[in-house]
Design an enzyme around this catalytic site. Structure first.
Site, PDB file in Angstrom:
ATOM      1  N   ASP A 310       0.871  -1.194   0.000  1.00  0.00           N
ATOM      2  CA  ASP A 310       0.000   0.000   0.000  1.00  0.00           C
ATOM      3  C   ASP A 310       0.899   1.232   0.000  1.00  0.00           C
ATOM      4  OD1 ASP A 310      -3.023   0.831   0.732  1.00  0.00           O
ATOM      5  OD2 ASP A 310      -1.579   2.190   1.708  1.00  0.00           O
ATOM      6  N   ILE A 311       0.547   2.210  -0.840  1.00  0.00           N
ATOM      7  CA  ILE A 311       1.363   3.426  -0.907  1.00  0.00           C
ATOM      8  C   ILE A 311       1.093   4.253   0.364  1.00  0.00           C
ATOM      9  CG2 ILE A 311       1.899   5.509  -2.228  1.00  0.00           C
ATOM     10  CD1 ILE A 311       0.746   4.070  -4.698  1.00  0.00           C
ATOM     11  N   GLU A 353      -4.795   2.410  -4.008  1.00  0.00           N
ATOM     12  CA  GLU A 353      -3.334   2.517  -4.015  1.00  0.00           C
ATOM     13  C   GLU A 353      -2.689   1.217  -3.538  1.00  0.00           C
ATOM     14  OE1 GLU A 353      -5.447   3.964  -1.962  1.00  0.00           O
ATOM     15  OE2 GLU A 353      -4.591   4.500  -0.042  1.00  0.00           O
TER      16      GLU A 353
END
Lengths: 427, 206
Positions: A310-311, A353
């Protein structure tokens, strides 16, 4: 008049064909037993009388010419026996399978006593032979008709189906016209080429070997492959390859029939690809994930791992720079992650994301190592904004399901976030 | 493999001379029996193999039309095959002439072709064998229509090491009748022919 009983007459009566002696005026001088039986005219009726009396329908001009030729040349002459009987008509009694109501005769006119103008006419019943010939002719006509239909069908196949025929060593020996046209090759251009040469190098060597192995075991192989056209374009086709054996049972050729599935592949790609990042989508990932779960030979040090990424603080990027720039970040990260991943491993966009990976043939340490490599690759990425990724790893163990494995990866990711982000955790 | 029979110049000369007499006889017989007056060319003599024969026929017979090809076997001390080839157009002319009908049917044409072949083979071969003091037996001729000039089917033919080809052409202009004649003898028969010619030479020079 009674037939004299002497050896030549006994001999002539014993013959299984007709013998008559006539002169140039067609007067009958001798009429053997075969003729008596088969014509119904006995010796005493015929001898001394003209053939004309009994057989007015014969072409006597021709007969006369033939008798004359026989006498002049002292050599036999013949009637043509190939079409219809042109000499005396003799009824035929065969009922069961006869195509002829009168006998087909082979007629030979031989010189007998030349200075008295006498010839011997021998008639042989060749009806059975003639019938066979007629039957054979009919069968030949049927075969010719079938052959013409086959040729027509072959032409349709050649014009419309993509077919390649190879020898037992997978060297191309024949290619259909449609195949050449479709892939832009000239006639005979592919002859003697190895079949593999026209296949895309995207097909792993192992898969090609497996196909060969299946065929060499005498089994049909089918699957989807990419073929490279003359201008270098890769075209997806559905292939069915059939092995052919010779009379002694050994495999000597293979026939591949291809069907263009470009449209199907395009749709499939659309259905399984994330439009923004061009990575596989969640649907495609799940499909592969399920296949991996079905395999039964996983061990502790040789298993597969699910990695969720996950960003970090992606919402802020979107909020500050706007969604288009946010999308740009997603695309760049997808690109670097794909490039860092080794062949055989799978990456997909999980949503928003989030990215997800499937690493096969790994141990816990190897999975962490790969995730760490991915994390560092993103960390080193130079964009308009610094981006970092958090990773959660879960390793398949016996009894795991789709849900349990994903849950553990999600938990690990949560742990990574909780422990400060830009890190890898395993659960 | 069979030993090749070598024909000397003398052998070929005698054979050529015998064949000249034979074609003269044939011309006279046709004039007498069929009321057709014409000429026959001086025969050509060649020794070849089966492929050479096929090639020779290709060169001699035009490929454009269909042909009535009549084959007649003859047996005895000198045996072989007599082949008479005419185009379908000429065959119709022959049918017209012999059967005196405007449009001869197939049976008329076949019979006319057989009849002419009979006369040609009987006069030419008989004359040859008469000169060589031997007798031959003639067998029933058979005719087939062949499109083009592929008269020899190599795949159906035994590989004879040697074939002697005697070929000539007949022309009867008034009746528009012309055709090609081939007399073929193979292997052992060629040796037999050579021996017979040797005897003939001995007789001539004795």
């Amino acid at each position: 008049m009674k037939k004299p009983v002497d050896y030549p007459n006994i001999l002539l009566d014993a013959l299984e064909h007709g013998i008559m002696i006539v002169d140039e005026a067609f007067n009958v001088m001798y009429w053997n037993q075969w003729l008596e039986i088969n014509t119904g005219h006995d010796y005493s009726n015929m001898v001394g009388k003209s053939l004309l009396t009994f057989y007015p329908e014969i072409d006597y001009r021709t007969l006369q010419r033939k008798i004359r030729t026989t006498l002049r040349l002292n050599s036999p002459t013949f009637y043509d026996a190939s079409l219809t009987n042109r000499f005396i008509p003799i009824s035929r009694n065969k009922i069961s399978s006869s195509l002829l109501s009168t006998m087909q005769l082979q007629v030979t006119i031989s010189p007998y006593i030349i200075d008295q103008g006498m010839v011997m006419i021998a008639v042989y019943d060749i009806s059975d032979l003639h019938e066979l010939k007629l039957t054979l002719q009919k069968q030949m006509e049927k075969i010719a008709h079938l052959n013409s239909e086959l040729q027509h069908d072959k032409q349709i196949i050649d014009d419309n189906l993509l077919i390649v025929k190879t020898d037992g060593d997978f060297h191309i020996i024949e290619v259909s016209k449609a195949f050449n046209t479709f892939f832009g090759f000239e006639k005979n251009e592919l002859e003697d080429c190895e079949l593999q040469l026209i296949c895309s190098d995207k097909i792993p060597v192992s898969e090609y070997a497996q196909m060969k192995n299946t065929l060499q075991n005498g089994q049909r192989w089918s699957g989807e492959i990419e073929i490279i056209s003359k201008n270098g374009q890769a075209i997806w086709v559905d292939a069915v390859v059939t092995p052919w054996s010779n009379n002694s049972g050994s495999l000597n050729s293979y026939t591949a029939i291809y069907h263009d599935i470009t449209d199907k592949k395009r749709l499939e790609l659309l259905a399984t690809t994330d439009l923004l990042t061009k990575l596989s989508n969640r649907y495609k990932f799940d499909e592969i994930f399920d296949i991996m779960l079905m395999r039964e030979h996983w061990k502790t040090d040789d298993t597969f791992a699910i990695v969720m990424a996950d960003i970090d603080h992606f919402k802020q990027i979107n909020d500050i720079y706007g969604h288009p720039r946010g999308d740009e970040v997603l695309v760049q990260i997808a690109k670097v992650l794909s490039q860092t991943l080794q062949t055989g491993d799978v990456i997909a966009r999980w949503g928003g994301e989030e990215f997800i990976f499937l690493l096969s043939h790994v141990s816990a340490s190897k999975a962490i190592h790969v995730a760490e490599k991915l994390r560092m690759a993103v960390e080193q990425l130079r964009l308009f904004v610094d981006v970092r990724l958090s990773f959660g790893v879960s390793l398949f163990v016996e009894g795991d399901t789709h849900a349990t494995l994903l849950n553990r990866a999600d938990t690990a990711l949560y742990k990574a976030k909780k422990n400060g982000r830009n890190r890898v955790e395993i659960v | 493999m069979l030993k090749r029979v070598e024909f000397s110049g003398d052998h070929l000369d005698v054979l050529r001379e015998l064949m000249n007499i034979a074609v003269g006889n044939a011309t006279a017989s046709i004039a007498d029996l069929l009321q057709a007056f014409g000429t026959m060319h001086i025969p050509k003599i060649a020794i070849s193999d089966i492929k050479g024969l096929k090639q020779y026929m290709h060169e001699t017979i035009p490929n454009e039309s269909s042909h009535y090809v009549t084959k007649q076997l003859f047996g005895g001390p000198l045996g072989g095959e007599f082949i008479f080839v005419i185009t379908d157009e000429v065959a119709i002319n022959l049918g017209n002439h012999l059967y005196d009908v405007e449009a001869p049917n197939d049976a008329d044409i076949y019979d006319a072709v057989i009849e002419l072949t009979n006369i040609l083979s009987a006069t030419m071969i008989s004359r040859l064998t008469e000169e060589l003091n031997i007798k031959v037996q003639f067998f029933l001729p058979s005719t087939e229509i062949i499109s083009g000039n592929d008269l020899i089917y190599l795949e159906e033919t035994a590989e004879y090491s040697q074939i002697i080809i005697i070929s000539t052409q007949m022309e009867f202009q008034n009746q528009n009748i012309n055709g090609h004649i081939f007399i073929l003898a193979k292997d052992a028969m060629i040796q037999s022919l050579k021996d017979l010619i040797d005897q003939k030479l001995e007789e001539l020079y004795a």
